[in-house]
Design a protein around this motif. Structure first.
Motif, PDB file in Angstrom:
ATOM      1  N   ILE A 187      59.405  62.852   6.643  1.00 31.37           N
ATOM      2  CA  ILE A 187      60.586  61.974   6.663  1.00 31.37           C
ATOM      3  C   ILE A 187      60.143  60.515   6.697  1.00 31.37           C
ATOM      4  N   GLY A 188      59.071  60.229   7.422  1.00 35.62           N
ATOM      5  CA  GLY A 188      58.566  58.863   7.510  1.00 35.62           C
ATOM      6  C   GLY A 188      58.178  58.285   6.163  1.00 35.62           C
ATOM      7  N   LYS A 189      57.487  59.085   5.345  1.00 33.12           N
ATOM      8  CA  LYS A 189      57.097  58.616   4.004  1.00 33.12           C
ATOM      9  C   LYS A 189      58.333  58.321   3.151  1.00 33.12           C
ATOM     10  N   LEU A 190      59.299  59.225   3.216  1.00 30.07           N
ATOM     11  CA  LEU A 190      60.534  59.038   2.439  1.00 30.07           C
ATOM     12  C   LEU A 190      61.321  57.825   2.929  1.00 30.07           C
ATOM     13  N   LEU A 191      61.398  57.666   4.249  1.00 28.01           N
ATOM     14  CA  LEU A 191      62.116  56.530   4.828  1.00 28.01           C
ATOM     15  C   LEU A 191      61.435  55.216   4.444  1.00 28.01           C
ATOM     16  N   LYS A 234      64.629  64.639   2.751  1.00 29.99           N
ATOM     17  CA  LYS A 234      65.240  63.526   2.002  1.00 29.99           C
ATOM     18  C   LYS A 234      66.586  63.141   2.621  1.00 29.99           C
ATOM     19  N   GLN A 235      67.386  64.143   2.986  1.00 31.54           N
ATOM     20  CA  GLN A 235      68.678  63.860   3.620  1.00 31.54           C
ATOM     21  C   GLN A 235      68.488  63.190   4.987  1.00 31.54           C
ATOM     22  N   ALA A 236      67.513  63.659   5.749  1.00 29.16           N
ATOM     23  CA  ALA A 236      67.256  63.058   7.066  1.00 29.16           C
ATOM     24  C   ALA A 236      66.824  61.602   6.904  1.00 29.16           C
ATOM     25  N   ALA A 237      65.934  61.344   5.954  1.00 33.10           N
ATOM     26  CA  ALA A 237      65.487  59.972   5.714  1.00 33.10           C
ATOM     27  C   ALA A 237      66.670  59.098   5.302  1.00 33.10           C
ATOM     28  N   MET A 286      69.857  59.551   6.102  1.00 38.42           N
ATOM     29  CA  MET A 286      70.703  59.311   7.279  1.00 38.42           C
ATOM     30  C   MET A 286      70.126  58.201   8.151  1.00 38.42           C
ATOM     31  N   VAL A 287      68.831  58.250   8.378  1.00 38.94           N
ATOM     32  CA  VAL A 287      68.193  57.228   9.213  1.00 38.94           C
ATOM     33  C   VAL A 287      68.290  55.873   8.528  1.00 38.94           C
ATOM     34  N   ALA A 288      67.997  55.814   7.228  1.00 42.76           N
ATOM     35  CA  ALA A 288      68.047  54.545   6.493  1.00 42.76           C
ATOM     36  C   ALA A 288      69.448  53.956   6.542  1.00 42.76           C
ATOM     37  N   GLU A 289      70.463  54.782   6.321  1.00 40.42           N
ATOM     38  CA  GLU A 289      71.836  54.280   6.352  1.00 40.42           C
ATOM     39  C   GLU A 289      72.193  53.751   7.737  1.00 40.42           C
ATOM     40  N   HIS A 290      71.759  54.449   8.762  1.00 43.21           N
ATOM     41  CA  HIS A 290      72.040  53.971  10.117  1.00 43.21           C
ATOM     42  C   HIS A 290      71.340  52.628  10.370  1.00 43.21           C
ATOM     43  N   LEU A 291      70.081  52.542   9.973  1.00 46.43           N
ATOM     44  CA  LEU A 291      69.307  51.317  10.201  1.00 46.43           C
ATOM     45  C   LEU A 291      69.866  50.131   9.430  1.00 46.43           C
ATOM     46  N   LEU A 292      70.409  50.424   8.268  1.00 46.34           N
ATOM     47  CA  LEU A 292      70.950  49.355   7.437  1.00 46.34           C
ATOM     48  C   LEU A 292      72.410  49.060   7.752  1.00 46.34           C
ATOM     49  N   GLY A 293      72.949  49.790   8.757  1.00 44.19           N
ATOM     50  CA  GLY A 293      74.321  49.520   9.204  1.00 44.19           C
ATOM     51  C   GLY A 293      75.394  50.163   8.357  1.00 44.19           C
ATOM     52  N   SER A 294      75.001  51.060   7.484  1.00 41.28           N
ATOM     53  CA  SER A 294      75.987  51.748   6.645  1.00 41.28           C
ATOM     54  C   SER A 294      76.634  52.879   7.431  1.00 41.28           C
ATOM     55  N   THR A 295      77.794  53.267   6.981  1.00 42.46           N
ATOM     56  CA  THR A 295      78.395  54.476   7.540  1.00 42.46           C
ATOM     57  C   THR A 295      77.820  55.667   6.813  1.00 42.46           C
ATOM     58  N   LEU A 296      77.597  56.734   7.545  1.00 41.22           N
ATOM     59  CA  LEU A 296      77.035  57.935   6.942  1.00 41.22           C
ATOM     60  C   LEU A 296      78.074  58.603   6.062  1.00 41.22           C
ATOM     61  N   SER A 297      77.649  58.936   4.852  1.00 39.10           N
ATOM     62  CA  SER A 297      78.570  59.626   3.954  1.00 39.10           C
ATOM     63  C   SER A 297      78.536  61.124   4.259  1.00 39.10           C
ATOM     64  N   PRO A 298      79.663  61.800   4.017  1.00 43.31           N
ATOM     65  CA  PRO A 298      79.717  63.241   4.324  1.00 43.31           C
ATOM     66  C   PRO A 298      78.800  64.059   3.437  1.00 43.31           C
TER      67      PRO A 298
END
Length: 174
Positions: free
Chosen positions: A18-22, A157-160, A162-174
């Motif tokens: 996940i770290g590499k993908l993130l 890929k999905q976990a990365a 989710m983390v990226a969206e959270h870090l960037l302040g986005s809302t998580l898409s369903p």
């Protein structure tokens, strides 16, 4: 991101993958503290455990973490036991954003079953050992975490994402 992002969690949670993908998604460098330790010593982790024991490994792991806590924006996958030392927990809390990648015991057993590069799991009952490790470390993972991401029901890929969206302040898409 203007600070390091540390990924913590048990063996098999997906920190390296996940770290590499993130890191790719955030366009940041990636470091794996276990790989850095192996490169510095010229030895793999099982060998270090055999020769120096867990205490020797933890000292080396702490030195690597100190160097990685340099303030540079990067994604860092830590070893699963990095939270065991109080000084490491303090370093993580003070040096960047910490993401705890959690996973159920069943998932951890499945993900680590074929990997012989995990010295703590070279026992008769790896499941029981993983359960013991989780019970010992869970509180520490949560203590240092700014964000908890459950990796059970998603691909790396999905976990990365989710983390990226959270870090960037986005809302998580369903």
């Amino acid at each position: 991101m203007s600070q390091p992002i540390f990924l913590v969690g048990p063996m098999g949670a997906g920190k390296s993958t996940i770290g590499k993908l993130l890191a790719a998604q955030l366009q940041l460098p990636f470091a794996d503290s276990d790989k850095v330790l192996e490169e510095r010593t010229g030895a793999d982790i099982p060998w270090i455990f055999d020769v120096e024991g867990e205490a020797g490994f933890r000292r080396r792991e702490h030195d690597v973490l100190l160097d990685l806590c340099n303030g540079l924006p990067q994604v860092i996958a830590t070893g699963g036991g990095i939270v065991l030392l109080p000084e490491n927990r303090q370093l993580l809390i003070n040096s960047g954003l910490v993401v705890y990648l959690s996973a159920s015991l069943d998932q951890l057993v499945e993900r680590t079953a074929k990997n012989s590069n995990r010295p703590l799991l070279q026992v008769d009952d790896p499941r029981a050992k993983l359960q013991e490790i989780l019970q010992q470390r869970e509180q520490y993972y949560r203590e240092v975490a700014d964000l908890v991401c459950d990796t059970d029901d998603c691909t790396p890929k999905q976990a990365a994402q989710m983390v990226a969206e959270h870090l960037l302040g986005s809302t998580l898409s369903p």
